[in-house]
Design a protein around this motif. Structure first.
Motif, PDB file in Angstrom:
ATOM      1  N   VAL A  91      29.324  34.149  32.624  1.00  0.00           N
ATOM      2  CA  VAL A  91      30.018  35.280  33.352  1.00  0.00           C
ATOM      3  C   VAL A  91      29.067  35.662  34.617  1.00  0.00           C
ATOM      4  O   VAL A  91      29.753  36.181  35.672  1.00  0.00           O
ATOM      5  N   VAL A  92      27.926  35.848  34.382  1.00  0.00           N
ATOM      6  CA  VAL A  92      26.942  36.494  35.564  1.00  0.00           C
ATOM      7  C   VAL A  92      26.984  35.462  36.718  1.00  0.00           C
ATOM      8  O   VAL A  92      27.255  36.013  37.995  1.00  0.00           O
ATOM      9  N   GLY A  93      27.280  34.247  36.391  1.00  0.00           N
ATOM     10  CA  GLY A  93      27.357  33.260  37.538  1.00  0.00           C
ATOM     11  C   GLY A  93      28.382  33.335  38.293  1.00  0.00           C
ATOM     12  O   GLY A  93      28.446  33.190  39.685  1.00  0.00           O
ATOM     13  N   ARG A  94      29.636  33.536  37.650  1.00  0.00           N
ATOM     14  CA  ARG A  94      30.815  33.919  38.399  1.00  0.00           C
ATOM     15  C   ARG A  94      30.845  35.107  39.126  1.00  0.00           C
ATOM     16  O   ARG A  94      31.579  35.209  40.374  1.00  0.00           O
ATOM     17  N   GLU A  95      30.283  36.102  38.579  1.00  0.00           N
ATOM     18  CA  GLU A  95      30.209  37.352  39.354  1.00  0.00           C
ATOM     19  C   GLU A  95      29.359  37.416  40.427  1.00  0.00           C
ATOM     20  O   GLU A  95      29.559  37.908  41.510  1.00  0.00           O
ATOM     21  N   VAL A  96      28.378  36.577  40.564  1.00  0.00           N
ATOM     22  CA  VAL A  96      27.508  36.124  41.700  1.00  0.00           C
ATOM     23  C   VAL A  96      28.181  35.711  42.602  1.00  0.00           C
ATOM     24  O   VAL A  96      28.237  35.907  43.979  1.00  0.00           O
ATOM     25  N   ASP A  97      28.987  34.599  42.267  1.00  0.00           N
ATOM     26  CA  ASP A  97      29.883  34.032  43.231  1.00  0.00           C
ATOM     27  C   ASP A  97      30.774  34.967  44.072  1.00  0.00           C
ATOM     28  O   ASP A  97      31.273  34.740  45.061  1.00  0.00           O
TER      29      ASP A  97
END
Length: 118
Positions: A91-97
């Motif tokens: 989830v954090v990775g997707r939000e960073v994207d």
């Protein structure tokens, strides 16, 4: 080196909104932030990870689905820390994207590093 009208220190919610607002007004904008902290503290160690952990537990234990499928419904018998960590990192990775894409779409330059007022 490129000239900018505005340099934003940090890409957290405030910095992100300020950079995009200035870019939409036609300003040349750059954001300086540590590479591993794009999106700010709330995205990496605050609100997003804590809410993601909570939602992952509710989902994996089946608590949110029991009204529909019955009391014995459970998505996973054994929930491990690895399950929760993997979900949080995803989830954090997707939000960073999302943050990177929003800045890029608005032509905001990103520079890895740290900044401070002298």
């Amino acid at each position: 080196m490129t000239d900018f009208d505005m340099l934003v220190i940090g890409s957290g919610p405030g910095g992100q909104k300020a950079a995009i607002a200035a870019a939409k007004l036609g300003r040349r904008v750059a954001v300086v932030d540590r590479k591993e902290m794009v999106g700010g503290v709330s995205l990496h160690t605050g609100t997003v990870p804590s809410k993601t952990l909570r939602e992952a537990v509710l989902y994996l234990t089946g608590l949110t689905q029991r009204d529909l499928y019955g009391q014995s419904y459970r998505l996973k018998e054994e929930i491990t820390v690895a399950d929760l960590t993997a979900r949080t990192q995803h989830v954090v990775g997707r939000e960073v994207d999302v943050v990177r894409n929003q800045l890029s779409r608005n032509r905001v330059a990103m520079f890895p590093g740290t900044g401070r007022f002298v």
